[in-house]
Motif scaffolding. Structure first.
Motif, PDB file in Angstrom:
ATOM      1  N   THR A 126     -20.773  -3.159  20.874  1.00 40.54           N
ATOM      2  CA  THR A 126     -22.166  -3.208  21.350  1.00 40.54           C
ATOM      3  C   THR A 126     -22.504  -4.572  21.948  1.00 40.54           C
ATOM      4  O   THR A 126     -23.346  -4.668  22.839  1.00 40.54           O
ATOM      5  N   HIS A 127     -21.830  -5.626  21.478  1.00 41.98           N
ATOM      6  CA  HIS A 127     -22.045  -6.957  22.050  1.00 41.98           C
ATOM      7  C   HIS A 127     -21.704  -6.988  23.536  1.00 41.98           C
ATOM      8  O   HIS A 127     -22.288  -7.765  24.307  1.00 41.98           O
ATOM      9  N   ASP A 128     -20.755  -6.132  23.955  1.00 42.39           N
ATOM     10  CA  ASP A 128     -20.294  -6.136  25.340  1.00 42.39           C
ATOM     11  C   ASP A 128     -21.062  -5.184  26.249  1.00 42.39           C
ATOM     12  O   ASP A 128     -20.731  -5.060  27.430  1.00 42.39           O
ATOM     13  N   LEU A 129     -22.057  -4.511  25.719  1.00 41.19           N
ATOM     14  CA  LEU A 129     -22.838  -3.583  26.542  1.00 41.19           C
ATOM     15  C   LEU A 129     -23.463  -4.296  27.737  1.00 41.19           C
ATOM     16  O   LEU A 129     -23.932  -5.436  27.631  1.00 41.19           O
ATOM     17  N   LEU A 130     -23.490  -3.615  28.868  1.00 41.31           N
ATOM     18  CA  LEU A 130     -24.093  -4.208  30.051  1.00 41.31           C
ATOM     19  C   LEU A 130     -25.599  -4.388  29.860  1.00 41.31           C
ATOM     20  O   LEU A 130     -26.250  -3.642  29.106  1.00 41.31           O
ATOM     21  N   ASP A 131     -26.148  -5.368  30.545  1.00 39.01           N
ATOM     22  CA  ASP A 131     -27.558  -5.727  30.373  1.00 39.01           C
ATOM     23  C   ASP A 131     -28.490  -4.544  30.587  1.00 39.01           C
ATOM     24  O   ASP A 131     -29.502  -4.402  29.891  1.00 39.01           O
ATOM     25  N   GLN A 132     -28.158  -3.697  31.557  1.00 35.53           N
ATOM     26  CA  GLN A 132     -29.087  -2.629  31.949  1.00 35.53           C
ATOM     27  C   GLN A 132     -29.302  -1.576  30.871  1.00 35.53           C
ATOM     28  O   GLN A 132     -30.236  -0.774  30.972  1.00 35.53           O
ATOM     29  N   VAL A 133     -28.461  -1.554  29.826  1.00 36.98           N
ATOM     30  CA  VAL A 133     -28.632  -0.541  28.780  1.00 36.98           C
ATOM     31  C   VAL A 133     -28.960  -1.168  27.428  1.00 36.98           C
ATOM     32  O   VAL A 133     -28.932  -0.484  26.409  1.00 36.98           O
ATOM     33  N   ARG A 134     -29.293  -2.443  27.413  1.00 37.30           N
ATOM     34  CA  ARG A 134     -29.541  -3.119  26.141  1.00 37.30           C
ATOM     35  C   ARG A 134     -30.963  -2.893  25.627  1.00 37.30           C
ATOM     36  O   ARG A 134     -31.244  -3.107  24.449  1.00 37.30           O
ATOM     37  N   SER A 135     -31.858  -2.489  26.501  1.00 41.20           N
ATOM     38  CA  SER A 135     -33.221  -2.110  26.083  1.00 41.20           C
ATOM     39  C   SER A 135     -33.591  -0.816  26.789  1.00 41.20           C
ATOM     40  O   SER A 135     -33.769  -0.786  28.015  1.00 41.20           O
ATOM     41  N   ARG A 136     -33.731   0.252  26.025  1.00 42.38           N
ATOM     42  CA  ARG A 136     -33.983   1.561  26.618  1.00 42.38           C
ATOM     43  C   ARG A 136     -35.423   1.713  27.094  1.00 42.38           C
ATOM     44  O   ARG A 136     -35.752   2.690  27.778  1.00 42.38           O
ATOM     45  N   LYS A 137     -36.250   0.749  26.762  1.00 41.00           N
ATOM     46  CA  LYS A 137     -37.635   0.789  27.238  1.00 41.00           C
ATOM     47  C   LYS A 137     -37.789   0.116  28.606  1.00 41.00           C
ATOM     48  O   LYS A 137     -38.836   0.230  29.237  1.00 41.00           O
ATOM     49  N   SER A 138     -36.756  -0.592  29.045  1.00 40.24           N
ATOM     50  CA  SER A 138     -36.875  -1.379  30.277  1.00 40.24           C
ATOM     51  C   SER A 138     -36.766  -0.489  31.514  1.00 40.24           C
ATOM     52  O   SER A 138     -36.129   0.572  31.501  1.00 40.24           O
ATOM     53  N   ASP A 139     -37.360  -0.948  32.599  1.00 36.23           N
ATOM     54  CA  ASP A 139     -37.243  -0.236  33.871  1.00 36.23           C
ATOM     55  C   ASP A 139     -35.802  -0.234  34.368  1.00 36.23           C
ATOM     56  O   ASP A 139     -35.353   0.736  34.995  1.00 36.23           O
ATOM     57  N   ASP A 140     -35.074  -1.321  34.105  1.00 39.27           N
ATOM     58  CA  ASP A 140     -33.675  -1.365  34.538  1.00 39.27           C
ATOM     59  C   ASP A 140     -32.865  -0.242  33.883  1.00 39.27           C
ATOM     60  O   ASP A 140     -32.015   0.385  34.533  1.00 39.27           O
ATOM     61  N   TYR A 141     -33.109   0.017  32.594  1.00 37.80           N
ATOM     62  CA  TYR A 141     -32.397   1.098  31.917  1.00 37.80           C
ATOM     63  C   TYR A 141     -32.731   2.446  32.564  1.00 37.80           C
ATOM     64  O   TYR A 141     -31.836   3.265  32.818  1.00 37.80           O
ATOM     65  N   LYS A 142     -33.999   2.651  32.845  1.00 39.70           N
ATOM     66  CA  LYS A 142     -34.408   3.934  33.447  1.00 39.70           C
ATOM     67  C   LYS A 142     -33.772   4.129  34.817  1.00 39.70           C
ATOM     68  O   LYS A 142     -33.319   5.234  35.157  1.00 39.70           O
ATOM     69  N   TRP A 143     -33.685   3.053  35.603  1.00 43.52           N
ATOM     70  CA  TRP A 143     -33.055   3.166  36.914  1.00 43.52           C
ATOM     71  C   TRP A 143     -31.549   3.409  36.767  1.00 43.52           C
ATOM     72  O   TRP A 143     -30.972   4.226  37.490  1.00 43.52           O
TER      73      TRP A 143
END
Length: 485
Positions: free
Chosen positions: A183-200
């Motif tokens: 989990t430490h190596d997860l890409l930034d875009q999936v580290r917070s599921r509330k973020s707009d980056d995750y949704k995109w």
């Protein structure tokens, strides 16, 4: 003569290549476009999104030396004010830019008389519906590692099955056919599921299956398990029904060299073989002021020769130059490097502002290793020239790449950060140790041997008859078959 050229082009498949903004996306797709023209008998139009394009991107695409059969068409610029906030994270801003820009895609494709196919990157998936309406096939060029693709294709299922944040999972994530992902190596875009980056990111990933085929910028000797998994594992055969084509490494073959670049190469010519550490953190990478100071001291303490592509620090973002690379070549490094550093390093080290001819430096016999952010383009360029890495991941999926290179491929060494309550910084003593080990130690010699094996493997993969060459040739043959007699 012009008429003859037009008639010759009409007998070739016309392929449109579309990349989202940022050199990390534009560079490999532009090189892919050149390869289609020069090696596989295609006529290619490259569509450029100029809104927020960096100076370096503009210069790359509007070079006067494009091969015959490759043209660049700029989309009309769009006004993003009022559509996306100025401080929106990079993927969100990029995706909104693409969404607004592609409102004119249909009219451009009609002006181009409906090409045989459109090739897009991961962040241009809004093109699928437009092309389907026009009965144009769409292929995806995945610009990152196949390891990342394998995880990303799992993401929609994880989104359904996991209740909380992925970073809080107690165990590594099991990726079908691949080693588990910490989990430490997860890409930034999936580290917070509330973020707009995750949704995109989830939005784009959930649409990969709409592609008629997926090009992988890798070769089988570099990523054997992920490539085999994507092709053969039952999960991926169900998730991604389109064929995949490993065609890499697709990297810059040559690049224009500025006056500063020429000075850099002339300095390299005077250094012993395998003696210089090249320090460059990609087109978007920036360090905090504290980290920049520690890196400077670490390089000085190591006593090793180095070329350092230096950028002004930014305490707010590790990718602050993503949309501006090439814009600050006149900055004075003395204003943010430790006092006296440049003078003390003179003769042993060379500081280059903002940008250096990376391919030429990596090709040079004096280059021993590459301290890199581990962006996929830089990884491929380094290994294609037989150069091992010091892994210094900054953002996006770079932690994942760094772990794979160090633990699975055996061509990289990680610099370990010191965690404090306020910051996460790699200290000067750690930098000194890792630089020494990589440039002159036994570990570095073994990594260099392995990197040179991969260099030879890459040459074979790309040669006529090699697996990467033939993989792309098969698709080009399919496109040619669709031409009307």
């Amino acid at each position: 003569m012009a008429r003859d050229a037009t008639e010759a082009q009409s007998k070739k498949p016309h392929i449109v290549v579309l990349a989202s903004p940022g050199l990390g996306h534009v560079t490999p797709l532009f090189e892919f476009a050149k390869r289609l023209v020069l090696l596989h008998g295609c006529h290619v139009t490259f569509l450029n999104i100029p809104t927020e394009a960096s100076l370096a991107q503009t210069q790359l695409l509007h070079s006067p030396n494009l091969p015959l059969g490759l043209s660049v068409v700029d989309f009309p610029t769009v006004d993003l004010s009022g559509v996306v906030e100025d401080d929106a994270p990079a993927l969100t801003r990029l995706s909104v830019n693409v969404q607004q820009t592609l409102l004119s895609l249909e009219s451009i494709l009609l002006q181009l008389h409906k090409p045989q196919a459109v090739v897009i990157d991961l962040f241009c998936t809004q093109a699928f519906e437009i092309c389907k309406e026009l009965s144009i096939r769409v292929f995806m060029f995945f610009t990152a590692s196949t390891r990342l693709l394998a995880f990303s294709l799992l993401l929609p299922q994880l989104d359904r099955d996991v209740a909380g944040e992925f970073v809080d999972l107690p165990e590594p994530i099991q990726v079908p056919g691949c080693s588990p992902l910490r989990t430490h190596d997860l890409l930034d875009q999936v580290r917070s599921r509330k973020s707009d980056d995750y949704k995109w990111y989830l939005y784009h990933l959930s649409r990969v299956s709409m592609a008629d085929g997926v090009f992988l910028n890798t070769w089988e000797d570099l990523e054997p398990a992920p490539v085999r998994a994507i092709r053969e594992n039952a999960f991926y055969k169900k998730t991604l029904t389109a064929p995949v084509y490993p065609i890499g490494p697709v990297i810059k073959e040559t690049e224009s060299v500025t006056e500063t670049g020429s000075e850099c190469l002339a300095w390299l010519d005077k250094q012993p073989e395998d003696s210089v550490l090249f320090v460059a953190l990609g087109s978007g990478g920036t360090l905090s002021a504290e980290q920049l100071t520690e890196l400077a001291w670490g390089l000085e303490l190591s006593g090793q020769r180095f070329i350092w592509v230096v950028r002004a620090p930014d305490d707010a973002s590790a990718c602050a130059s993503f949309f501006t690379v090439g814009n600050d070549t006149d900055a004075d490094a003395r204003s943010y490097l430790p006092e006296g550093f440049i003078e003390r390093a003179r003769g042993r080290g060379l500081e280059v502002p903002s940008w250096a001819p990376q391919v030429a430096v990596l090709q040079h016999s004096s280059t021993a290793a590459f301290l890199s952010h581990c962006g996929w383009n830089s990884v491929l360029e380094s290994l294609a020239h037989g150069v091992p890495l010091i892994a210094w991941p900054l953002y996006s999926e770079q932690r994942m790449n760094a772990t794979m290179l160090a633990e699975e491929v055996g061509v990289a060494m990680k610099a370990v950060a010191e965690d404090t309550a306020e910051t996460r910084v790699v200290g000067r003593e750690e930098i000194e140790k890792v630089v020494r080990m990589t440039v002159e130690g036994g570990e570095g010699k073994e990594m260099r041997r392995r990197a040179r094996e991969l260099k030879e493997s890459a040459i074979k993969a790309l040669s006529n008859g090699g697996p990467s060459y033939e993989s792309l040739a098969r698709v080009a043959t399919q496109w040619k078959a669709t031409l009307k007699n």
